[in-house]
Design a protein around this motif. Structure first.
Motif, PDB file in Angstrom:
ATOM      1  N   LEU A 197       0.838  -1.200   0.000  1.00 29.70           N
ATOM      2  CA  LEU A 197       0.000   0.000   0.000  1.00 29.70           C
ATOM      3  C   LEU A 197       0.877   1.255   0.000  1.00 29.70           C
ATOM      4  N   ASP A 198       0.494   2.214  -0.827  1.00 28.95           N
ATOM      5  CA  ASP A 198       1.212   3.487  -0.903  1.00 28.95           C
ATOM      6  C   ASP A 198       0.598   4.557  -0.016  1.00 28.95           C
ATOM      7  N   GLY A 199      -0.656   4.383   0.365  1.00 30.56           N
ATOM      8  CA  GLY A 199      -1.292   5.414   1.171  1.00 30.56           C
ATOM      9  C   GLY A 199      -2.727   5.072   1.525  1.00 30.56           C
ATOM     10  N   PHE A 200      -3.362   6.020   2.224  1.00 24.74           N
ATOM     11  CA  PHE A 200      -4.721   5.837   2.735  1.00 24.74           C
ATOM     12  C   PHE A 200      -5.532   7.096   2.444  1.00 24.74           C
ATOM     13  N   VAL A 201      -6.751   6.912   1.962  1.00 24.47           N
ATOM     14  CA  VAL A 201      -7.609   8.024   1.559  1.00 24.47           C
ATOM     15  C   VAL A 201      -8.579   8.346   2.685  1.00 24.47           C
ATOM     16  N   ARG A 202      -8.676   9.625   3.026  1.00 27.15           N
ATOM     17  CA  ARG A 202      -9.602  10.076   4.061  1.00 27.15           C
ATOM     18  C   ARG A 202     -10.286  11.372   3.601  1.00 27.15           C
ATOM     19  N   MET A 203     -11.278  11.817   4.385  1.00 29.06           N
ATOM     20  CA  MET A 203     -11.998  13.032   4.037  1.00 29.06           C
ATOM     21  C   MET A 203     -12.216  13.888   5.271  1.00 29.06           C
ATOM     22  N   GLU A 204     -12.015  15.196   5.110  1.00 32.66           N
ATOM     23  CA  GLU A 204     -12.431  16.179   6.116  1.00 32.66           C
ATOM     24  C   GLU A 204     -13.151  17.276   5.360  1.00 32.66           C
ATOM     25  N   MET A 205     -12.606  18.503   5.298  1.00 32.46           N
ATOM     26  CA  MET A 205     -13.199  19.555   4.462  1.00 32.46           C
ATOM     27  C   MET A 205     -13.141  19.168   2.998  1.00 32.46           C
ATOM     28  N   ASP A 206     -12.117  18.431   2.628  1.00 28.14           N
ATOM     29  CA  ASP A 206     -11.888  17.925   1.281  1.00 28.14           C
ATOM     30  C   ASP A 206     -11.194  16.578   1.441  1.00 28.14           C
ATOM     31  N   PHE A 207     -10.820  15.963   0.356  1.00 27.69           N
ATOM     32  CA  PHE A 207     -10.189  14.646   0.421  1.00 27.69           C
ATOM     33  C   PHE A 207      -8.673  14.772   0.551  1.00 27.69           C
ATOM     34  N   GLU A 208      -8.088  13.807   1.237  1.00 29.54           N
ATOM     35  CA  GLU A 208      -6.651  13.780   1.433  1.00 29.54           C
ATOM     36  C   GLU A 208      -6.137  12.353   1.276  1.00 29.54           C
ATOM     37  N   ILE A 209      -4.829  12.236   1.041  1.00 34.01           N
ATOM     38  CA  ILE A 209      -4.179  10.935   0.989  1.00 34.01           C
ATOM     39  C   ILE A 209      -3.015  10.943   1.970  1.00 34.01           C
ATOM     40  N   MET A 210      -3.028  10.013   2.888  1.00 31.11           N
ATOM     41  CA  MET A 210      -1.903   9.826   3.801  1.00 31.11           C
ATOM     42  C   MET A 210      -0.847   9.068   3.003  1.00 31.11           C
ATOM     43  N   LEU A 211       0.169   9.780   2.538  1.00 31.38           N
ATOM     44  CA  LEU A 211       1.175   9.209   1.659  1.00 31.38           C
ATOM     45  C   LEU A 211       2.321   8.627   2.492  1.00 31.38           C
ATOM     46  N   CYS A 212       2.616   7.362   2.270  1.00 30.70           N
ATOM     47  CA  CYS A 212       3.597   6.670   3.114  1.00 30.70           C
ATOM     48  C   CYS A 212       5.042   6.947   2.734  1.00 30.70           C
ATOM     49  N   ASP A 213       5.302   7.209   1.455  1.00 33.18           N
ATOM     50  CA  ASP A 213       6.687   7.376   1.009  1.00 33.18           C
ATOM     51  C   ASP A 213       6.741   8.408  -0.114  1.00 33.18           C
ATOM     52  N   PHE A 214       7.409   9.537   0.114  1.00 34.94           N
ATOM     53  CA  PHE A 214       7.484  10.618  -0.866  1.00 34.94           C
ATOM     54  C   PHE A 214       8.577  10.363  -1.911  1.00 34.94           C
ATOM     55  N   THR A 215       9.228   9.212  -1.813  1.00 32.13           N
ATOM     56  CA  THR A 215      10.260   8.875  -2.803  1.00 32.13           C
ATOM     57  C   THR A 215       9.828   7.732  -3.703  1.00 32.13           C
ATOM     58  N   ARG A 216       8.618   7.239  -3.524  1.00 33.02           N
ATOM     59  CA  ARG A 216       8.156   6.082  -4.274  1.00 33.02           C
ATOM     60  C   ARG A 216       6.868   6.416  -5.028  1.00 33.02           C
ATOM     61  N   ALA A 217       6.878   6.229  -6.335  1.00 36.74           N
ATOM     62  CA  ALA A 217       5.698   6.379  -7.190  1.00 36.74           C
ATOM     63  C   ALA A 217       5.222   7.825  -7.335  1.00 36.74           C
ATOM     64  N   VAL A 218       6.017   8.799  -6.860  1.00 31.58           N
ATOM     65  CA  VAL A 218       5.688  10.213  -7.061  1.00 31.58           C
ATOM     66  C   VAL A 218       6.966  10.972  -7.392  1.00 31.58           C
ATOM     67  N   GLU A 219       6.810  12.057  -8.130  1.00 36.17           N
ATOM     68  CA  GLU A 219       7.919  12.957  -8.426  1.00 36.17           C
ATOM     69  C   GLU A 219       7.503  14.388  -8.138  1.00 36.17           C
ATOM     70  N   ILE A 220       8.500  15.223  -7.881  1.00 33.51           N
ATOM     71  CA  ILE A 220       8.227  16.631  -7.580  1.00 33.51           C
ATOM     72  C   ILE A 220       7.950  17.394  -8.868  1.00 33.51           C
ATOM     73  N   VAL A 221       6.826  18.074  -8.897  1.00 31.81           N
ATOM     74  CA  VAL A 221       6.509  18.995  -9.991  1.00 31.81           C
ATOM     75  C   VAL A 221       7.040  20.376  -9.662  1.00 31.81           C
ATOM     76  N   SER A 222       6.797  20.787  -8.430  1.00 28.12           N
ATOM     77  CA  SER A 222       7.305  22.088  -7.974  1.00 28.12           C
ATOM     78  C   SER A 222       7.344  22.092  -6.457  1.00 28.12           C
ATOM     79  N   PHE A 223       8.208  22.936  -5.923  1.00 32.16           N
ATOM     80  CA  PHE A 223       8.294  23.130  -4.476  1.00 32.16           C
ATOM     81  C   PHE A 223       8.472  24.628  -4.285  1.00 32.16           C
TER      82      PHE A 223
END
Length: 583
Positions: A197-223
């Motif tokens: 599993l890469d993460g967990f989906v939850r909802m509050e005011m809007d939807f969010e993903i609890m992302l487990c690893d910022f170096t796996r399966a994602v790349e930086i578009v901008s910071f």
């Protein structure tokens, strides 16, 4: 005559098809889906037989129909479904932070930048100056494997919104750990590592993903080092502890202001959530219903049927889950995640459920409106015409009353075809039934029972109107069909009660709306965490160390300061242009 022959299903396991139905709760399993379409008998299609009091089919139907939709999940905060899913390649995710550092530990990401920007608060530097926020944008480079918790599962408050996560992580509800977000995300990610599993989906005011690893399966578009409109005004950095999710407990100025930059930004995140209010909801999360686990499944979790007996749906929780049922859940979730690529039957359950909702939601609402009018013979004719239009695809040429009006027996074929038309092929095709997952069989049963109850009520009222002479289908030669005003008015009153009862049983959130409708400068809003009316921005507070044990226990059960927290949110109009008031 039944819609299918029982012999057509003989290829299936005899043991599976003849499984007994015991107790007050009806197990939701594949055999019962087949059982539903046995040959027509008075017991099977009796207009007077209502759903079992312990049935949860309507809950399963509505929660599945509402997955990834903000409106219903804000209305019923305590989620009961856990569903595997994926986040598609190319999806953008957002993370607001006070540091120019890519998180090295699990962290929270938003699906909309308005949401993440709220956590991009200005932080004072050592020299006393203020540094602007850092806003990280990521792109998904391969489908993320996620697990979705429905309800308002990111609402940090007591009352049950975190229950499903507690069961997954710790095997039991842990109300004293409600605000332990760092512990929660770390242990969830550790638990999910075994299943990839890469993460967990939850909802509050809007939807969010609890992302487990910022170096796996994602790349930086901008910071980007952004100017923060949230600085000053009493806002504080979320925490000195790195990686902790900002809490509204730590940002008192997040209470709804009347004007200014903060009010606009806070409205924007609410607006982003509203984008996903109704079907199809948050489309960047693709859920696999073949692996859905519902805590309303009375066959898998019988202990919860006892725990919630007699309670309003708003108060349903998982605190009554037995040790045996908790172990059954762990076995089931392991099956789901280890066999996530199981193809299933191929049925698009989300679309099938949407067909049922679209077919009846507005028509039942109009029926309710017509029946709220004065009970007169002329009004009864209007109601009868509306009822006929709802069932006309199922009225056979031979469906006419005879001299025997007992239980509207002449209308039984109409009832049967109305109830079974959407699922008849599925239930009568052995090759489909054998490919179904347990989750699909659960969903099928819920669709069958919901369709059956809708048609029982609607066809029953229509048939009574025919017998009273309100419908042109009635042969004028039948002497028993007399247009008697008193009987008609009494019938209309009964129809009103039946319609109200049906709609209350279904409890579809599509009927929950602002009345009267909001003006152009307003939107219809359903209060959600952290903007809980009468409780400040954070909802219920954690127990104070100086309060007695009885008060703590009351809070853990959903009460705050002696008051009842579990009040069903009601929609209201709030402004969408300045001045922002009404939240």
């Amino acid at each position: 005559m039944g819609l299918v022959s029982w012999s057509n299903l003989a290829v299936l396991s005899c043991a599976a098809l003849t499984r007994a139905v015991n107790g007050a709760q009806i197990p939701l399993t594949p055999p019962l889906s087949s059982h539903f379409l046995k040959s027509t008998t008075p017991a099977q299609w009796d207009f007077n037989v209502t759903p079992d009091l312990n049935s949860t089919s309507h809950f399963i139907f509505d929660t599945v129909a509402s997955l990834s939709q903000h409106w219903t999940n804000a209305r019923y905060r305590n989620g009961h479904n856990i569903v595997p899913g994926t986040v598609p390649l190319g999806t953008l995710l957002y993370h607001g932070t006070v540091k120019h550092e890519v998180p090295a530990a699990p962290e929270w990401t938003a699906t909309d930048p308005e949401h993440s920007y709220l956590f991009c608060l200005s932080a004072p530097t050592k020299d006393g100056s203020s540094s602007s926020c850092w806003h990280l944008t990521l792109v998904v480079t391969r489908p993320l494997k996620v697990l979705d918790f429905d309800g308002s599962s990111a609402a940090m408050m007591y009352g049950g919104s975190m229950d499903t996560q507690d069961i997954v992580t710790w095997g039991e509800v842990k109300p004293d750990w409600t605000f332990s977000e760092r512990k929660r995300i770390n242990e969830l990610c550790e638990w999910g590592r075994e299943f990839g599993l890469d993460g967990f989906v939850r909802m509050e005011m809007d939807f969010e993903i609890m992302l487990c690893d910022f170096t796996r399966a994602v790349e930086i578009v901008s910071f980007l080092n952004l100017n923060s409109s949230m600085k000053g005004g009493g806002h504080r950095p979320p925490s000195k502890s790195p990686g902790r999710k900002p809490s509204f407990e730590l940002a008192p100025s997040f209470a709804w202001p009347n004007d200014g930059p903060s009010s606009i930004l806070q409205y924007r995140v609410i607006e982003a959530g509203v984008w996903h209010n109704t079907y199809p909801g948050e489309t960047r999360i693709n859920l696999d219903l073949n692996g859905l686990i519902s805590f309303y499944d009375t066959d898998l979790f019988p202990s919860l049927a006892v725990a919630r007996f007699g309670q309003e749906r708003w108060k349903h929780r998982l605190q009554g889950l037995s040790v045996v049922d908790s172990k059954a859940f762990q076995t089931r979730i392991r099956e789901v995640l280890e066999q996530i690529r199981h193809p299933g039957s191929g049925i698009d359950w989300s679309t099938l459920i949407r067909v049922i909702v679209d077919r009846y939601a507005e028509r039942l609402e109009i029926l309710q409106y017509l029946l709220n009018s004065t009970s007169t013979a002329d009004q009864a004719k209007r109601v009868q015409g509306h009822l006929r239009s709802m069932v006309v695809p199922y009225i056979l040429h031979t469906s006419v009353p005879n001299s025997d009006f007992t239980n509207h027996s002449w209308a039984l074929p109409v009832y049967e075809y109305c109830a079974s038309t959407h699922t008849r092929y599925i239930s009568s095709t052995p090759s489909i039934l054998t490919r179904m997952t347990k989750s699909e069989s659960l969903i099928l049963r819920s669709v069958q029972e919901v369709s059956k109850e809708i048609c029982r009520v609607v066809v029953g009222m229509w048939a009574e109107g025919v017998e009273l002479g309100l419908d042109a289908i009635s042969p004028a030669s039948l002497p028993s069909l007399k247009f008697e005003s008193v009987k008609i008015i009494n019938a209309v009153r009964r129809w009103h009660e039946r319609t109200e009862g049906l709609m209350a049983w279904l409890d579809w959130s599509v009927w929950v709306k602002c009345r009267p409708a909001c003006g152009y400068e307003e939107i219809c809003y359903l209060p959600t965490w952290p903007y809980i009316p009468g409780r400040g921005p954070h909802g219920p507070h954690p127990p104070r160390p100086d309060v007695g044990q009885s008060r703590v226990q009351a809070q853990l059960q959903g009460a705050d300061d002696g008051e009842e927290v579990s009040v069903l949110p009601q929609p209201k109009c709030i402004r969408r242009v300045e001045p922002f008031t009404g939240i």
